[in-house]
Scaffold this active site. Structure first.
Site, PDB file in Angstrom:
ATOM      1  N   LEU A  37       0.858  -1.186   0.000  1.00 41.57           N
ATOM      2  CA  LEU A  37       0.000   0.000   0.000  1.00 41.57           C
ATOM      3  C   LEU A  37       0.891   1.232   0.000  1.00 41.57           C
ATOM      4  O   LEU A  37       1.856   1.305   0.774  1.00 41.57           O
ATOM      5  CB  LEU A  37      -0.900   0.026   1.240  1.00 41.57           C
ATOM      6  CG  LEU A  37      -2.130  -0.877   1.248  1.00 41.57           C
ATOM      7  CD1 LEU A  37      -2.844  -0.762   2.594  1.00 41.57           C
ATOM      8  CD2 LEU A  37      -3.089  -0.530   0.122  1.00 41.57           C
ATOM      9  N   ASP A  38       0.591   2.195  -0.857  1.00 45.88           N
ATOM     10  CA  ASP A  38       1.344   3.447  -0.864  1.00 45.88           C
ATOM     11  C   ASP A  38       1.222   4.134   0.496  1.00 45.88           C
ATOM     12  O   ASP A  38       0.228   3.947   1.215  1.00 45.88           O
ATOM     13  CB  ASP A  38       0.818   4.382  -1.957  1.00 45.88           C
ATOM     14  CG  ASP A  38       1.192   3.909  -3.356  1.00 45.88           C
ATOM     15  OD1 ASP A  38       2.121   3.087  -3.467  1.00 45.88           O
ATOM     16  OD2 ASP A  38       0.553   4.357  -4.327  1.00 45.88           O
ATOM     17  N   PRO A  39       2.194   4.970   0.862  1.00 50.25           N
ATOM     18  CA  PRO A  39       2.144   5.642   2.167  1.00 50.25           C
ATOM     19  C   PRO A  39       0.856   6.435   2.411  1.00 50.25           C
ATOM     20  O   PRO A  39       0.365   6.478   3.547  1.00 50.25           O
ATOM     21  CB  PRO A  39       3.361   6.575   2.118  1.00 50.25           C
ATOM     22  CG  PRO A  39       4.320   5.869   1.217  1.00 50.25           C
ATOM     23  CD  PRO A  39       3.457   5.230   0.152  1.00 50.25           C
ATOM     24  N   ASN A  40       0.305   7.052   1.365  1.00 52.47           N
ATOM     25  CA  ASN A  40      -0.888   7.874   1.570  1.00 52.47           C
ATOM     26  C   ASN A  40      -2.194   7.090   1.435  1.00 52.47           C
ATOM     27  O   ASN A  40      -3.276   7.672   1.373  1.00 52.47           O
ATOM     28  CB  ASN A  40      -0.896   9.061   0.612  1.00 52.47           C
ATOM     29  CG  ASN A  40      -0.900   8.629  -0.850  1.00 52.47           C
ATOM     30  OD1 ASN A  40      -0.919   7.447  -1.160  1.00 52.47           O
ATOM     31  ND2 ASN A  40      -0.877   9.606  -1.744  1.00 52.47           N
ATOM     32  N   VAL A  41      -2.101   5.765   1.389  1.00 53.28           N
ATOM     33  CA  VAL A  41      -3.282   4.899   1.315  1.00 53.28           C
ATOM     34  C   VAL A  41      -3.369   4.101   2.606  1.00 53.28           C
ATOM     35  O   VAL A  41      -2.379   3.556   3.083  1.00 53.28           O
ATOM     36  CB  VAL A  41      -3.196   3.941   0.107  1.00 53.28           C
ATOM     37  CG1 VAL A  41      -4.424   3.032   0.050  1.00 53.28           C
ATOM     38  CG2 VAL A  41      -3.051   4.734  -1.190  1.00 53.28           C
TER      39      VAL A  41
END
Length: 301
Positions: A37-41
């Site tokens: 998961l991307d950091p902002n997700v």
């Protein structure tokens, strides 16, 4: 400790950071996650511990479900809010739900995506985001993904800013870039777009209501209750046909032996989970007309 934790990943953390934190808290080196998961997700991040790390790939191959928001009217270099704005265009009037849902429906099925430059895909040994940060361009590999469902949750129009926000839900295969899917929706409508929010609500057979946070893990370990939230790795194969082996079959299987179709039930599926004494031991697949062969050994004792 062997098993699977359905972790809720907070925004602002990388998936790798979550794994490192758990290695320290659980005192276990063998830990891996099923699907970055991307950091902002935020959302569901299945964590495999100990022997269960053998099933990471099988969790990762399962469909994933997200809910997110698309902001129509501006675009960024990263396709999310982390990047600088590179395009703007006013939305003069609200885009109706019928129009949105029609375009979304056209974007289901098998699609070819080009990963965004700000992504972790490797090209010639370097991440795409490394090229992007250096101001370099490189040919990006195309990937075929499957969008099972892309549907409208809600929509709101801001007459002052002339922007429209679209809440959506998507079920997709592994490897799908949901921010690219959202941005492509805006492009089909004739506008720049940016994914303004994203949460993974299901992954690896787990839903967000089954998850625990890193803070929860700390408390559970301190109170010696973490074992109640570590699920056995066979939960990853609840949809597979379960075959209980005889003692003779187990002796063959633990040495990598094949099984004939006559040794298994007549309705055996293409892939089966083999158990002995109620413990999952191996995954086999129907390799030819006469045999099932090892797909993955999970235990040899």
């Amino acid at each position: 400790m062997d098993g699977i934790i359905a972790l809720y990943k907070d925004r602002g953390m990388t998936s790798f950071a979550c794994v490192n934190r758990l290695r320290h808290v659980l005192h276990e080196k063998r830990i891996g996650h099923a699907g970055t998961l991307d950091p902002n997700v935020d959302g569901v991040l299945p964590i495999c511990i100990g022997k269960a790390t053998k099933v990471v790939d099988f969790l990762h191959e399962q469909p994933k479900t997200y809910v997110g928001e698309l902001l129509i009217g501006e675009a960024t270099e990263t396709e999310d809010l982390d990047g600088k704005v590179i395009a703007e265009k006013e939305v003069p009037a609200p885009i109706t739900g019928d129009v949105l849902q029609k375009i979304m429906g056209e974007m289901t099925g098998k699609l070819t995506q080009i990963p965004p430059m700000y992504s972790a895909v490797r090209v010639q040994g370097k991440h795409l985001y490394e090229y992007a940060r250096a101001g370099e361009t490189v040919e990006r590999p195309k990937r075929l993904v499957t969008i099972s469902n892309f549907s409208l949750v809600s929509s709101s129009y801001d007459a002052q800013s002339r922007r429209q926000r679209v809440r959506f839900k998507v079920q997709c295969s592994k490897g799908t870039y949901v921010r690219t899917l959202a941005v492509d929706l805006a492009k089909r409508l004739g506008y720049p777009g940016v994914m303004s929010s994203l949460t993974r609500v299901a992954s690896g057979g787990f839903t967000i209501d089954q998850t625990i946070s890193l803070h929860d893990v700390d408390d559970l370990v301190a109170n010696q209750m973490i074992g109640h939230y570590v699920l056995p790795m066979e939960v990853a194969f609840e949809d597979w046909q379960r075959i209980e082996l005889t003692a003779n079959q187990w002796r063959a299987v633990k040495n990598g032996g094949w099984l004939t179709i006559n040794e298994l039930p007549a309705d055996s599926q293409k892939r089966v989970a083999l158990f002995y004494n109620n413990e999952i031991k191996a995954l086999y697949y129907h390799a030819d007309k006469q045999h099932y062969k090892p797909l993955k050994m999970l235990a040899v004792n």
